[in-house]
Enzyme design. Structure first.
Site, mmCIF file in Angstrom:
data_model
loop_
_atom_site.group_PDB
_atom_site.id
_atom_site.type_symbol
_atom_site.label_atom_id
_atom_site.label_comp_id
_atom_site.label_asym_id
_atom_site.label_seq_id
_atom_site.Cartn_x
_atom_site.Cartn_y
_atom_site.Cartn_z
ATOM 1 N N MET A 30 -1.548 8.860 7.699
ATOM 2 C CA MET A 30 -2.272 9.736 8.613
ATOM 3 C C MET A 30 -2.023 9.296 10.059
ATOM 4 O O MET A 30 -2.804 9.619 10.957
ATOM 5 C CB MET A 30 -3.765 9.747 8.299
ATOM 6 N N GLY A 36 0.962 -2.805 8.529
ATOM 7 C CA GLY A 36 0.769 -2.493 7.119
ATOM 8 C C GLY A 36 1.601 -1.295 6.704
ATOM 9 O O GLY A 36 2.269 -1.310 5.656
ATOM 10 N N HIS A 37 1.569 -0.237 7.516
ATOM 11 C CA HIS A 37 2.412 0.927 7.240
ATOM 12 C C HIS A 37 3.890 0.548 7.256
ATOM 13 O O HIS A 37 4.678 0.968 6.406
ATOM 14 C CB HIS A 37 2.177 2.023 8.293
ATOM 15 N N GLN A 61 -10.216 15.148 3.279
ATOM 16 C CA GLN A 61 -10.704 13.875 2.765
ATOM 17 C C GLN A 61 -11.745 13.237 3.677
ATOM 18 O O GLN A 61 -12.181 12.119 3.437
ATOM 19 C CB GLN A 61 -9.547 12.908 2.523
ATOM 20 N N GLU A 148 -2.166 -1.882 -1.448
ATOM 21 C CA GLU A 148 -3.296 -2.216 -2.307
ATOM 22 C C GLU A 148 -4.600 -2.340 -1.535
ATOM 23 O O GLU A 148 -5.662 -2.450 -2.145
ATOM 24 C CB GLU A 148 -3.010 -3.526 -3.049
ATOM 25 N N GLN A 153 -7.980 4.354 -3.980
ATOM 26 C CA GLN A 153 -7.079 5.473 -3.707
ATOM 27 C C GLN A 153 -5.791 5.340 -4.512
ATOM 28 O O GLN A 153 -5.290 6.320 -5.074
ATOM 29 C CB GLN A 153 -6.752 5.519 -2.217
ATOM 30 N N VAL A 176 -1.565 -6.045 3.856
ATOM 31 C CA VAL A 176 -1.087 -6.793 5.023
ATOM 32 C C VAL A 176 -2.290 -7.099 5.918
ATOM 33 O O VAL A 176 -3.095 -6.207 6.213
ATOM 34 C CB VAL A 176 -0.021 -5.998 5.798
ATOM 35 N N MET A 184 -5.255 -4.850 7.731
ATOM 36 C CA MET A 184 -4.816 -3.892 8.736
ATOM 37 C C MET A 184 -5.202 -2.478 8.328
ATOM 38 O O MET A 184 -5.042 -2.074 7.174
ATOM 39 C CB MET A 184 -3.310 -3.989 8.949
ATOM 40 N N ALA A 185 -5.720 -1.719 9.294
ATOM 41 C CA ALA A 185 -6.141 -0.340 9.055
ATOM 42 C C ALA A 185 -6.130 0.400 10.382
ATOM 43 O O ALA A 185 -6.392 -0.188 11.436
ATOM 44 C CB ALA A 185 -7.544 -0.288 8.440
#
Length: 295
Positions: A30, A36-37, A61, A148, A153, A176, A184-185
């Site tokens: 998104m 992480g991505h 969502q 993970e 999800q 990550v 990470m987010a």
């Protein structure tokens, strides 16, 4: 890297790739990309001949309109970040490519979607399952890569792919973390500086609880201590801190089979989630996922 916004153009390209025998790896995002991505993108580049990254902020969502409005939208910087990785396509579909005006289908997954984020965010996983199915079909993915960190999800997507006979192979990649242990987010971008100092406590609470359970402490006591620790550290509220079976995500009251600890907590108006495996008979949850000591 080619930027595509229409599924018809994307399908022409993927059809040609498959006709020449190339495999396609896809990373669904998104946006608001972070390391992480990028770890998922690198995994895709190592596994597939062609790589597509998608960016689509999926309104279905989000059960909270305010949360949707605040979600970071950084398309230009995302494209710059991806440039050096030399992916083939950045697919940023227009909303009507995903949800045309007469769209009336929803995919709902039972079992693994129950409780945790499925309990706190009604309709969330229906939106996830629906958009993931559409994007996997539009990209004609042979492989798709998920972290993970969003483990529930991941299990929902696995169920969708298996139940609907989609050809895509799901590849799970490790969480990550930042140096202090925070997973990470994209939502981390919304944390103010003081909150960022508090946020790594989420991972440490998971690690402490996993170690306590591995030492033989009761699950109930370990979870209660973890919740108290988070509140004392400055988290505003704890939505859940639970032990669930891996991979079925059924609640566990004892660590008599492989499981994972799951947590969701609010900090600075941002909902943070994380998870950590707990292995039966082990002194530590895992070597690779162990949290770093605080500085």
């Amino acid at each position: 890297m080619k930027i595509i916004r229409r599924k018809s153009e994307l399908r022409d390209l993927t059809k040609n790739w498959h006709q020449t025998g190339d495999t396609i790896g896809v990373v669904l995002t998104m946006g608001a990309l972070h390391d992480g991505h990028l770890s998922l993108v690198k995994a895709a580049l190592s596994r597939a001949d062609r790589v597509i990254v998608t960016i689509f902020v999926n309104p279905r969502q989000f059960n909270n309109p305010e949360d949707l409005a605040k979600y970071p939208k950084t398309e230009d910087s995302d494209a710059r970040i991806l440039g050096p990785l030399e992916i083939d396509v950045l697919y940023i579909p227009e909303p009507e490519e995903i949800y045309p005006t007469d769209f009336s289908t929803t995919i709902s997954v039972s079992g693994v979607s129950a409780g945790l984020c499925g309990g706190d965010r009604p309709g969330h996983f229906d939106g996830v399952a629906t958009v993931v199915t559409k994007l996997l079909l539009q990209t004609d993915a042979d492989f798709t890569f998920f972290g993970e960190k969003d483990f529930q999800q991941l299990q929902v997507v696995r169920r969708v792919v298996a139940d609907l006979d989609l050809k895509t192979e799901i590849v799970a990649c490790p969480t990550v973390r930042e140096d202090a242990g925070l997973a990470m987010a994209s939502r981390n971008l919304r944390l103010e500086p003081q909150a960022r100092n508090v946020a790594p406590g989420l991972g440490r609470a998971l690690d402490d609880a996993a170690n306590a359970i591995a030492r033989g402490e009761s699950v109930a006591q370990a979870l209660d201590t973890a919740r108290q620790t988070l509140r004392a550290a400055g988290f505003d509220a704890v939505d859940y801190f639970e032990l669930r079976g891996d991979p079925d995500l059924q609640p566990l009251m004892s660590a008599d089979r492989p499981g994972r600890l799951f947590v969701a907590a609010w900090l600075n108006g941002v909902r943070l989630i994380d998870n950590l495996p707990v292995k039966v008979g082990s002194d530590l949850p895992t070597g690779s996922d162990k949290m770093p000591e605080p500085a």
